[in-house]
Design a protein around this motif. Structure first.
Motif, PDB file in Angstrom:
ATOM      1  N   SER A 137       0.825  -1.195   0.000  1.00 25.73           N
ATOM      2  CA  SER A 137       0.000   0.000   0.000  1.00 25.73           C
ATOM      3  C   SER A 137       0.869   1.259   0.000  1.00 25.73           C
ATOM      4  N   PRO A 155      -1.072   2.253  -4.343  1.00 23.11           N
ATOM      5  CA  PRO A 155      -1.747   3.405  -4.951  1.00 23.11           C
ATOM      6  C   PRO A 155      -0.892   4.075  -6.021  1.00 23.11           C
ATOM      7  N   LYS A 167      -2.047  -6.975  -7.471  1.00 22.63           N
ATOM      8  CA  LYS A 167      -3.297  -6.373  -6.989  1.00 22.63           C
ATOM      9  C   LYS A 167      -4.410  -7.383  -7.200  1.00 22.63           C
ATOM     10  N   ASP A 177      -9.514  -5.782  -4.088  1.00 20.26           N
ATOM     11  CA  ASP A 177      -8.808  -4.769  -3.301  1.00 20.26           C
ATOM     12  C   ASP A 177      -9.416  -3.390  -3.551  1.00 20.26           C
ATOM     13  N   ILE A 198      -8.127  -0.651  -3.193  1.00 18.66           N
ATOM     14  CA  ILE A 198      -7.159   0.291  -3.742  1.00 18.66           C
ATOM     15  C   ILE A 198      -7.428   0.548  -5.231  1.00 18.66           C
ATOM     16  N   HIS A 227      -7.682  -5.843   0.742  1.00 15.19           N
ATOM     17  CA  HIS A 227      -6.466  -5.028   0.748  1.00 15.19           C
ATOM     18  C   HIS A 227      -5.338  -5.671   1.539  1.00 15.19           C
TER      19      HIS A 227
END
Length: 342
Positions: free
Chosen positions: A233, A257, A277, A281, A283, A318
């Protein structure tokens, strides 16, 4: 005019993210802990090697020139410096940090038998690095760099264990040959709290990158293998900024991100670059852009970014990438053990 409208739209999107579209509340801004270890003034007053000006390699050379009694005396007189001094012998740092934790009194669970605490900085919310395995004797080393909400109190907890650096480290070591792999849960920087301005900007990451690069240089100085660095993250923002100077064999961004660059080439690193990813998730709802200092840029898992893709179809959410039985954990273990040819 078209460019201006795109900029306004981007600012609005990032502002929405900062406001908590992921379902988290915006939180208080944090002040990064930076500079030399606490206790440095007393250390310097004795004319000892400077913790800032001296490189980790020079620190290692300084300690090699000392006798055993001299080393023990430094641990006794200056535990906060020795315990956080990259390049100092690992066993000395473990001993110094046992004294530091006992003196601090807030985190006594870190004194449990078998704990190997490589760094403990009591300032602010507290920073810690814990080693699982034989750091200097293992052929393979991995370092976990966490994202938001991690500090000395939260880096290891029963709730959401695979969302903490300690839980990730234990899981990764369990998926590798524990006799030949050491893993470090590194909470060596001031992380953002929640999803707020700190998480959407790069200030804390820039401070963290300085500390991460020196930490990795310290591993090299004591003879540890070049690590595979797993960046979760906001931790992937730290790794992205650190990458050009980071002494690492692999850099793995997951639940990221963005890394503040447009492509893997932009990281300017000789390390192999990986990205993961999973499809659930949150994000993925964060805009991959960088506008007026907000946002962290391109998605590292996008084909155009150029990272090697880590399969993560069986991970959940996540914080599920290190859960046992997931394809992401199996691949992470292969990366850590340099089995990626498989």
């Amino acid at each position: 005019m078209h460019r201006f409208r795109r900029t306004l739209a981007a600012v609005a999107a990032v502002t929405a993210m900062v406001g908590g579209t992921a379902g988290w509340a915006s939180a208080d801004s944090q002040t990064a802990v930076t500079g030399p270890p606490p206790g440095t003034a007393a250390w310097r007053s004795e004319g000892l090697i400077d913790p800032v000006a001296g490189t980790p390699a020079q620190v290692a050379s300084f300690f090699r020139g000392l006798g055993e009694q001299e080393r023990r005396d430094l641990v006794r007189r200056h535990p906060l410096v020795v315990g956080n001094l990259d390049g100092a012998p690992v066993e000395l740092r473990y001993a110094a940090n046992r004294a530091n934790i006992a003196a601090d009194g807030r985190f006594t669970r870190l004194l449990a038998p078998g704990k190997q605490i490589l760094a403990f900085d009591p300032r602010g919310r507290g920073q810690v690095a814990e080693v699982y395995g034989d750091l200097t004797g293992s052929r393979h080393v991995a370092v976990i760099v966490p994202g938001s909400d991690m500090d000395a109190a939260t880096y290891d907890r029963a709730r959401d264990p695979y969302g903490t650096p300690a839980g990730m480290a234990r899981s990764l070591r369990g998926a590798t040959d524990p006799a030949d792999t050491a893993v470090v849960a590194w909470v060596g920087y001031t992380t953002p709290v929640g999803v707020g301005i700190d998480a959407a900007t790069g200030g804390l990451a820039e401070a963290g990158a300085e500390r991460l690069t020196r930490f990795a240089d310290g591993l090299d100085a004591v003879g540890a293998s070049d690590p595979a660095v797993f960046c979760h993250s906001y931790g992937s923002v730290v790794c992205g900024i650190a990458a050009p100077r980071l002494n690492a064999a692999d850099i793995v961004a997951f639940a990221s991100p963005g890394m503040r660059v447009d492509s893997a080439d932009g990281l300017r690193t000789g390390a192999r670059v990986w990205a993961a990813k999973d499809p659930t998730d949150w994000i993925d709802n964060v805009p991959n852009m960088q506008v007026l200092g907000l946002g962290h840029g391109a998605d590292p898992t996008a084909p155009s970014f150029g990272a090697r893709r880590v399969p993560a179809a069986s991970a959940q959410g996540h914080t599920g990438y290190f859960a046992p039985g997931t394809d992401s954990l199996r691949t992470f273990a292969a990366i850590a053990e340099e089995r990626t040819g498989e």
